[in-house]
Design an enzyme around this catalytic site. Structure first.
Site, PDB file in Angstrom:
ATOM      1  N   ILE A  33       0.640  -1.581  -0.128  1.00 28.87           N
ATOM      2  CA  ILE A  33      -0.151  -0.240  -0.418  1.00 28.87           C
ATOM      3  C   ILE A  33       0.494   1.195  -0.163  1.00 28.87           C
ATOM      4  CG2 ILE A  33      -1.746  -1.454   0.804  1.00 28.87           C
ATOM      5  CD1 ILE A  33      -0.997   0.101   3.988  1.00 28.87           C
ATOM      6  N   GLY A  36       8.678   3.860   0.232  1.00 28.64           N
ATOM      7  CA  GLY A  36       9.514   4.948   0.379  1.00 28.64           C
ATOM      8  C   GLY A  36      10.784   4.827   0.213  1.00 28.64           C
ATOM      9  N   GLY A  37      11.630   5.568   0.716  1.00 31.11           N
ATOM     10  CA  GLY A  37      12.876   4.973   0.791  1.00 31.11           C
ATOM     11  C   GLY A  37      13.888   3.888   1.416  1.00 31.11           C
ATOM     12  N   ASP A 156      11.178  13.221  10.172  1.00 25.41           N
ATOM     13  CA  ASP A 156      10.358  13.313   8.955  1.00 25.41           C
ATOM     14  C   ASP A 156       9.779  13.663   8.985  1.00 25.41           C
ATOM     15  OD1 ASP A 156      11.422  12.931   6.262  1.00 25.41           O
ATOM     16  OD2 ASP A 156      10.725  10.159   6.388  1.00 25.41           O
TER      17      ASP A 156
END
Length: 703
Positions: A33, A36-37, A156
């Site tokens: 779903i 990311g990095g 973040d």
């Protein structure tokens, strides 16, 4: 974790190797779903508890195996997952479990939040009204405030990590980069590597890789700017260029793009995003307090509030108009990069692409326009990229071949063997053997933790103690370096001890207006809960009567941070409806009005042929409303007026008739039983002495 709305366009056309796996014999992995990095997130089924969860699986290769970073990264992931799992707050995505498979796969199970992200809201609704922008940011700051009080920083903060559930709940996700804060300013990752999302990076993170709670405050301020304007404050062709602008350019006031915003909204953004972190709010709790002050000003409809602007603006900005920037003013951060370094930043993307691991390493291109976590070498642009042979190797030149020696003596062989043993032994000593492993001390009491570390040959330093809702007072919240870290003997380990839960007493806010009471509660880190309105004869409208729990009571002492305190607020004096009692019993009316706190006054009594005796003929006021202590006046009926029939015996007929009519009676003349000439009155009917109503008919018998 966020579960996007179902859409055929979001379904990856290629099967994911993790889909269908069962991790830890418990979590059956479903569709991906998010990606990311550093990790991908999957919808999964918890086979043990039969519930749907989100499982984050970390990407492999985030560390350098040659340097032993893989093991260190795994240990750090475990520590930080445990720290984040201890953070319990309604606006934080709950972490349920963490584990590692035999093949090295690291994963984390967490709450699944059906809905969308704040990035989707920014894309479709920004720029938005300041009231809505602050309402969206408030729960984000509440979550960060809880983390900062627990000794964690997020590192973040961005719209992609703010989830909005279908029922409207707002939750902050992805504390995977979170790190426990020690007494000293912390590096954001190992080996000076800076990890984060460049559009929301605080300047000090870019310059020297140092992070504390104020870096989260900066990112929250950038998000507020984006909610208000619909754009990011700094953009560029590469992450390095964006990072450069964060260091050298102030975030502009939102009103430059959206005219008409109040100056105190500009001031709030400026305070949160000032490049000098010493001028920013110390943590999210302080910024949340400032945000609520701005919300109160907006609710009151204030177009301007110079005092609030002066309070919010950083000290170095207070003398400047809020619509200007200070790019030309001296800034200690600007001195950290000279012109040559700045030039290197602007050309760094191309060089970094060729330099491999020495340059910028970005996540795979996302399927949506969502910004991903970026990894940048900390400490400015002067990062070596490797040289020599292709691929960024060591660049060591090949040794020229030595001419063959005709004589290879035993002495040379022995010397070579001794040299090899010395070099190997030295390499082993300096690279491994001289290091020790930091023991685990989190959760220990201070004395036991110090003894454990000193027994391991390490030096102990006390950091600033912090409040914690999960660690008992006097026990260790965190240690830096943490458990499992390779450290040299004698190296200093900083311990952060727990002060226990942060507790506060409810202050006395009675007699204050609601905004003042809200600020007073915020100063002791309590929040306003439900607001209840009550009538009061003594407290003016809009002023706090009392709190629940009440000030000074046992229940109002030692409350945890963010406890909701109910305010009982005055609605002013209670109006009393005036009922129409005309024609009704005056005694009953008096009892009714006096029971309502009104003063009853009888203005007079009058005869009435229509209103019975004792009933009200007239009242003032006849209707409407009064307040306690006001007066109601009434006129009470004495009933019809009565007169006494006089004796007219042997009066002349004319005199008898006149006497009766003068009393308001009607007269009928009739002949008596013995009648002569009718000139004299003989008797009356009713007889004399009888009380009759005025206007009654009296019969006079004459002889």
């Amino acid at each position: 974790m966020h579960e996007p709305q179902a859409s055929g366009a979001d379904t990856p056309p290629v099967s994911d190797p993790n889909t269908g796996r069962v991790l830890d014999g418990r979590y059956r992995i479903g569709r991906r779903i998010a990606r990311g990095g550093m990790a991908s997130v999957y919808q999964a089924l918890d086979l043990r508890l039969d519930r749907t969860v989100a499982v984050k699986i970390m990407h492999t290769g985030l560390g350098d195996p040659a340097a032993g970073d893989d093991e260190a990264f795994a240990a750090r992931f475990v520590r930080e997952a445990r720290a984040a799992a201890g953070l319990s707050h309604p606006n934080v995505v709950a972490i349920y479990d963490q584990g590692q498979e035999r093949d090295g796969t690291l994963f984390m199970a967490m709450e699944l939040v059906p809905g969308h992200t704040l990035r989707d809201t920014v894309t479709t609704e920004a720029p938005m009204a300041p009231e809505k922008a602050l309402a969206l940011l408030e729960p984000v700051l509440a979550a960060l405030a809880a983390a900062h009080r627990a000794g964690l920083i997020h590192r973040d903060v961005k719209p992609e990590n703010v989830l909005i559930a279908n029922d409207g709940r707002v939750k902050v996700a992805d504390f995977g980069l979170a790190k426990a804060v020690s007494a000293d300013t912390q590096h954001t990752a190992t080996q000076g590597v800076l990890i984060g999302t460049v559009s929301y990076l605080a300047p000090e993170l870019v310059v020297d890789g140092l992070a504390d709670a104020r870096a989260d405050v900066y990112a929250a301020g950038v998000m507020l700017y984006e909610l208000l304007t619909g754009v990011k404050p700094h953009t560029g062709e590469s992450p390095i260029q964006v990072a450069y602008r964060h260091v050298h350019h102030d975030v502009p006031p939102p009103s430059e793009r959206v005219p008409g915003l109040p100056a105190y909204v500009d001031a709030l953004v400026t305070r949160a995003t000032t490049r000098d972190r010493t001028l920013r709010p110390a943590d999210a709790t302080v910024l949340l307090h400032h945000l609520r002050r701005v919300q109160a000003a907006l609710r009151d409809g204030l177009a301007e509030d110079p005092e609030l602007v002066a309070d919010l603006l950083p000290a170095t900005r207070a003398a400047q108009p809020t619509g200007t920037t200070s790019d030309t003013s001296p800034d200690p951060i600007e001195d950290l990069w000279d012109e040559a370094e700045a030039e290197a930043l602007l050309v760094a993307p191309a060089a970094a692409a060729a330099a491999g691991r020495g340059g910028v390493r970005e996540a795979a291109r996302p399927t949506r326009a969502h910004e991903q976590t970026t990894v940048i070498p900390a400490g400015g642009p002067g990062v070596p990229t490797g040289g020599g042979r292709p691929g960024g190797g060591s660049g060591r030149a090949a040794k020229p071949q030595r001419p063959r020696r005709r004589r290879r003596g035993l002495v040379l062989l022995v010397l070579l063997l001794v040299l090899a043993v010395a070099v190997g032994g030295g390499a082993y000593w300096f690279g491994w053997a001289r290091y020790t492993t930091a023991p685990a001390v989190v959760g220990m009491g201070e004395r036991k933790a110090v003894a454990t570390l000193e027994d391991a040959g390490l030096t102990v330093e006390q950091g600033a103690a912090l409040h914690s809702d999960t660690v008992d007072s006097g026990k260790v919240i965190s240690a830096d370096p943490g458990a499992g870290s390779r450290v040299l003997p004698g190296e200093t380990v900083t311990l952060v001890l727990s002060l226990g839960p942060e507790l506060h007493d409810v202050p006395d806010v009675s007699g204050m207006k609601v905004p003042e009471a809200t600020d007073a509660l915020a100063e002791v880190k309590l929040v306003v809960g439900r607001r209840v309105e009550r009538w009061s004869e003594t407290v003016p409208e809009g002023v706090v009567i009392r709190t629940d729990p009440a000030f000074g009571t046992k229940k109002a002492k030692d409350l945890p941070v963010d406890t909701a305190v109910r305010l009982v607020v005055s609605k002013g004096r209670q109006p009393i409806a005036v009922r129409d009692w005309v024609g009704e019993d005056a005694g009953e009316a008096r009892s009714y009005w006096e029971g309502k706190g009104l003063v009853v006054q009888v203005s007079g009594e009058e005869y009435s042929d229509d209103v019975p005796e004792g009933n009200i003929i007239e009242q003032s006021p006849p209707r409407g409303s009064l307040f306690r202590g006001d007066t109601v006046s009434m006129t009470v009926s004495k009933g019809p007026e009565l007169v006494k029939v006089p004796s007219v015996f042997y009066d002349s007929t004319d005199d008898a008739v006149r006497a009766l009519e003068d009393l308001g009676l009607k007269v009928v003349v009739k002949h008596a039983a013995i009648y002569f000439n009718g000139s004299r009155a003989y008797s009356t009917d009713p007889p004399s002495g009888t009380m009759v109503r005025k206007g009654s008919t009296i019969t006079v018998y004459v002889v």
